[in-house]
Design a protein around this motif. Sequence first.
Motif, PDB file in Angstrom:
ATOM      1  N   ILE A 731       0.874  -1.211  -0.131  1.00  0.00           N
ATOM      2  CA  ILE A 731      -0.059   0.089  -0.060  1.00  0.00           C
ATOM      3  C   ILE A 731       0.951   1.162  -0.061  1.00  0.00           C
ATOM      4  CG2 ILE A 731      -1.685   1.169   1.146  1.00  0.00           C
ATOM      5  CD1 ILE A 731      -2.616  -1.704   2.527  1.00  0.00           C
ATOM      6  N   VAL A 732       0.681   2.296  -1.007  1.00  0.00           N
ATOM      7  CA  VAL A 732       1.496   3.300  -0.911  1.00  0.00           C
ATOM      8  C   VAL A 732       0.550   4.543  -0.683  1.00  0.00           C
ATOM      9  CG1 VAL A 732       2.914   4.733  -2.693  1.00  0.00           C
ATOM     10  CG2 VAL A 732       2.792   2.197  -2.912  1.00  0.00           C
ATOM     11  N   ILE A 733       1.092   5.387   0.113  1.00  0.00           N
ATOM     12  CA  ILE A 733       0.347   6.357   0.690  1.00  0.00           C
ATOM     13  C   ILE A 733       1.546   7.731   0.441  1.00  0.00           C
ATOM     14  CG2 ILE A 733      -0.793   7.540   2.624  1.00  0.00           C
ATOM     15  CD1 ILE A 733      -1.000   4.825   3.994  1.00  0.00           C
ATOM     16  N   LYS A 734       0.867   8.629  -0.192  1.00  0.00           N
ATOM     17  CA  LYS A 734       1.566   9.917  -0.424  1.00  0.00           C
ATOM     18  C   LYS A 734       1.150  11.120   0.065  1.00  0.00           C
ATOM     19  CE  LYS A 734       4.202   8.045  -4.605  1.00  0.00           C
ATOM     20  NZ  LYS A 734       4.770   8.273  -5.797  1.00  0.00           N
ATOM     21  N   ILE A 735       1.656  12.079   0.778  1.00  0.00           N
ATOM     22  CA  ILE A 735       1.229  13.226   1.375  1.00  0.00           C
ATOM     23  C   ILE A 735       2.235  14.299   0.724  1.00  0.00           C
ATOM     24  CG2 ILE A 735       0.692  14.566   3.144  1.00  0.00           C
ATOM     25  CD1 ILE A 735       0.077  11.887   4.661  1.00  0.00           C
ATOM     26  N   LYS A 736       1.666  15.315   0.015  1.00  0.00           N
ATOM     27  CA  LYS A 736       2.506  16.356  -0.576  1.00  0.00           C
ATOM     28  C   LYS A 736       1.755  17.638  -0.172  1.00  0.00           C
ATOM     29  CE  LYS A 736       1.351  16.015  -5.620  1.00  0.00           C
ATOM     30  NZ  LYS A 736       1.582  15.679  -6.514  1.00  0.00           N
ATOM     31  N   ASP A 737       2.825  18.675  -0.192  1.00  0.00           N
ATOM     32  CA  ASP A 737       2.239  19.895   0.109  1.00  0.00           C
ATOM     33  C   ASP A 737       3.038  20.868  -1.072  1.00  0.00           C
ATOM     34  OD1 ASP A 737       4.973  20.893   0.787  1.00  0.00           O
ATOM     35  OD2 ASP A 737       4.351  20.174   2.664  1.00  0.00           O
ATOM     36  N   ASN A 738       2.702  22.144  -1.295  1.00  0.00           N
ATOM     37  CA  ASN A 738       3.177  23.342  -1.938  1.00  0.00           C
ATOM     38  C   ASN A 738       3.767  24.043  -1.230  1.00  0.00           C
ATOM     39  OD1 ASN A 738       0.914  24.447  -0.965  1.00  0.00           O
ATOM     40  ND2 ASN A 738       0.784  25.529  -2.939  1.00  0.00           N
ATOM     41  N   ALA A 739       4.640  23.736  -0.060  1.00  0.00           N
ATOM     42  CA  ALA A 739       5.582  24.856   0.863  1.00  0.00           C
ATOM     43  C   ALA A 739       6.930  25.101   0.314  1.00  0.00           C
ATOM     44  CB  ALA A 739       5.510  24.215   2.145  1.00  0.00           C
ATOM     45  N   SER A 740       7.216  24.684  -0.902  1.00  0.00           N
ATOM     46  CA  SER A 740       8.745  25.046  -1.455  1.00  0.00           C
ATOM     47  C   SER A 740       9.666  24.105  -1.157  1.00  0.00           C
ATOM     48  CB  SER A 740       9.114  26.125  -1.086  1.00  0.00           C
ATOM     49  OG  SER A 740       8.202  27.400  -1.630  1.00  0.00           O
ATOM     50  N   GLY A 741       9.092  22.764  -0.496  1.00  0.00           N
ATOM     51  CA  GLY A 741      10.145  21.703  -0.164  1.00  0.00           C
ATOM     52  C   GLY A 741      10.851  21.898   1.159  1.00  0.00           C
ATOM     53  N   ILE A 742      11.759  21.080   1.621  1.00  0.00           N
ATOM     54  CA  ILE A 742      12.521  20.940   2.581  1.00  0.00           C
ATOM     55  C   ILE A 742      14.007  21.421   2.359  1.00  0.00           C
ATOM     56  CG2 ILE A 742      13.479  19.691   4.562  1.00  0.00           C
ATOM     57  CD1 ILE A 742      10.983  17.710   4.096  1.00  0.00           C
ATOM     58  N   PRO A 743      14.777  22.456   3.115  1.00  0.00           N
ATOM     59  CA  PRO A 743      15.958  22.841   2.676  1.00  0.00           C
ATOM     60  C   PRO A 743      17.175  21.378   2.752  1.00  0.00           C
ATOM     61  CG  PRO A 743      15.100  24.340   4.130  1.00  0.00           C
ATOM     62  CD  PRO A 743      14.245  23.071   4.153  1.00  0.00           C
TER      63      PRO A 743
END
Length: 809
Positions: A731-743
Amino acid sequence: MKIIIIYFILLSTVLYSKPVNLTKKEQIWIKNNIVKIGIEQWKPIVYLDKNNKINGLSGDILNLVIKRLNLKTEIINNKWDRLLNDFKEHKIDILPATYYTKQRDTYGTYSDEYVKIKEYIYVKNSNATIKNFENLKGKKVAIIKDYGTIPKIMKKYPSIKIIQTKDLEDSINKLLNNEVEALVDVQLSIENYIHDNMVVGIKGIAQNSFKSAPLYLFSNTKIPILNNILNKGLKSITSKEKSEFIYKWLNKANDIQNLDFLTNNEKLYLKEKRIIKMCNNPNLPPFEFTKNGDINKMEGITIDILNILENKLNIKFKNVATKSWSESQQFLKDNKCEILPFAVKNKERTKYANFTKPYLTLPLAIFTQKNQNIVNGLDDLIGKTISIKSGSSMIPILKAKYKDIKIKETFGVIESLQAVNNGNAYYTISNIPTVSYYMSQSILNNLQISGYMNITASASIAVNNNDEILLTILNKSLSTISQEQSRQIFKKWVGTTLEKTIVDYTIVWNILSVVGIIIIFFIYRQYILKKSNNALGNLVDIKTQELQTLNEDLEQKILKEVEKNKHIQEQLFKSEKMASMGEMIENIAHQWRQPLSVISTASTGIIMQKEFNILKDDKLIDTCNIINTNAQYLSKTIDDFRNFIKGDRVKRIFKLEDEINTFLNLIDSTVKNNNITIILNLEKDIQINGYANELIQCFMNIVNNSKDALKEGSEDNSLIFISTKLENNNIVIKIKDNASGIPKDIKSKIFEPYFTTKHKSQGTGLGLHMTYNLIVDGMNGMIDVNNIKYTYKNKEYIGAEFTINLPTS
């Protein structure tokens, strides 16, 4: 008159006369028989007027029954005792205004009761000792012969000496001549006699020993079919029709008063004045409006109130015909009339008029089409169009408070209501009696009360500011109008009293009480959790310092301290969960505000309607459904929270989609308050054999980090994407945002314990570390994070994407 607070809830129909369903046998009997009716001169209950027509309160009801049944009648007029004797001998078929006694029940048949009346004690004005029936023990009391109350008095007060008289006149003469010390009869009847015959020197005393007694149509036992027919006729009379009869005769009785409440100068003013000119609003039903479109004739609530004042003051209010409310106001300015009977006081009108004390206080309500949501106030209707009469004093108030409010101005109140009724506006604001009146005329059929305003409109009589003495007289006379008279007027114009419905409000109050207790408990628990978190943080600092000072038996002591720190870390894991719980409690409190507001508004509405006995069954059912729906929502929120906090680590099979929806419900308020849009792409029917509670905790930790990053970002739209799919039994669960990423320099550290970019008061640095352990160690899964570029709605975004891989079992 005391200020009348009117809470009349919108009525959809008025009860019209009901058909009389007679059997074939009953129809034949009516056609072939003449009914003999015995009428006494018991004014104003029942009597023959100067035209030998049946009149009075019971007379009006009898006349309507005769008309509905198409009875052929013969009237026999005599004194009561003779009528009763003729009835026993079957020379009379009906006695229309009869009390019940056991003795009479042996020779006559009673119909259903149709009205109740109250007996009073009357004594001479000089008598200050008699105040009730107890004071009449051993004394002589005059009562008309064979009067129905005599057996009740004899049974309860056997020592009272009852002197039976020929009629009311005989009773009053005996009292005035000191042959008896009191008389007992119906108040309406005695007051009417006193007025007609200019009797002075006696006074009435209200008594509580005997309740108001019902009157019946009393029919011949040898004609049982007649009683069935009469009952059907009585049932055809609506509450509205009966209320109008009662009001008519109650009004006349209450008008029979002296003018002791006025000064000699005020009495002289009225004697010389006699006629007071009034200008009305020709189109303001049900308060005042033209009768059948004739501007010379006015009717309505206000006109009925003035009719009472006419009889009290022995004057005449003469209508000065006007074509509009604006013209009426101008006529008052120009002294063409002396009063405006229904006027709301404002700054402009006080320039040319004085105002009596308000005699009507009208609650304002928000009206929408049926089946729209209940609202807590105008704040819930921002962006919706309101229809309102052009020139209304409400317009500047609304524009000052709501600058962007959408207003559709109309020619009048009915046009505003029709705009909502027809869907051309979302809502309007009006007083409830006005809308009830239009509903009763079948002009509107698609409206409901969706909320109440916290303001009211008060109506007064506007008096030309050159006439101070008239203002004083009107204020005094308005104060003498009884609440019962006012209630009857409103029943006549606004609607009928519906059948009483027993409503159990215990459930409503229990829901509100339980909800209140739960909120208090959660707030207190959050306080304890925060306090515990701070204490554990301090303990970490202390133990870290102790580690640095260890210098002997290093290996053993390190092992010992590692064990201690492991225990502390476990406590901090719990603390992190408690912190999440605190945030969830805040979310839940936010989510409960609207349903609690709806429950409060709905329950207050039905209580209000019940108090005025105008609660309709369908309205009750709709309101209870609304309360139940919102209570179920509160219950589901509690269940979701309880399942999260109970902490039982039980492995079970669950649907992934269901748990994600539960998680979203828990954070709904946070998402809304931070203007975050959640985009879901969930594959149906994915099942996991694992720990649902811990997975929700992981989702919460990841989304909270995204939320904090989005707060600091520069994007106008805050987005979080959640997707699920099944790949090769994983089972693949993906959670993403548009906060410019992690340094890049911290990306490799985010799963380490105590690593945080937040201030120490805002986080422990254990959220993602806990997530890593729960996924990897607890669920035999994997978690990773990467910065990705992607396109959504033709716009390119950069954000962090967490990928969770879990086995299906």
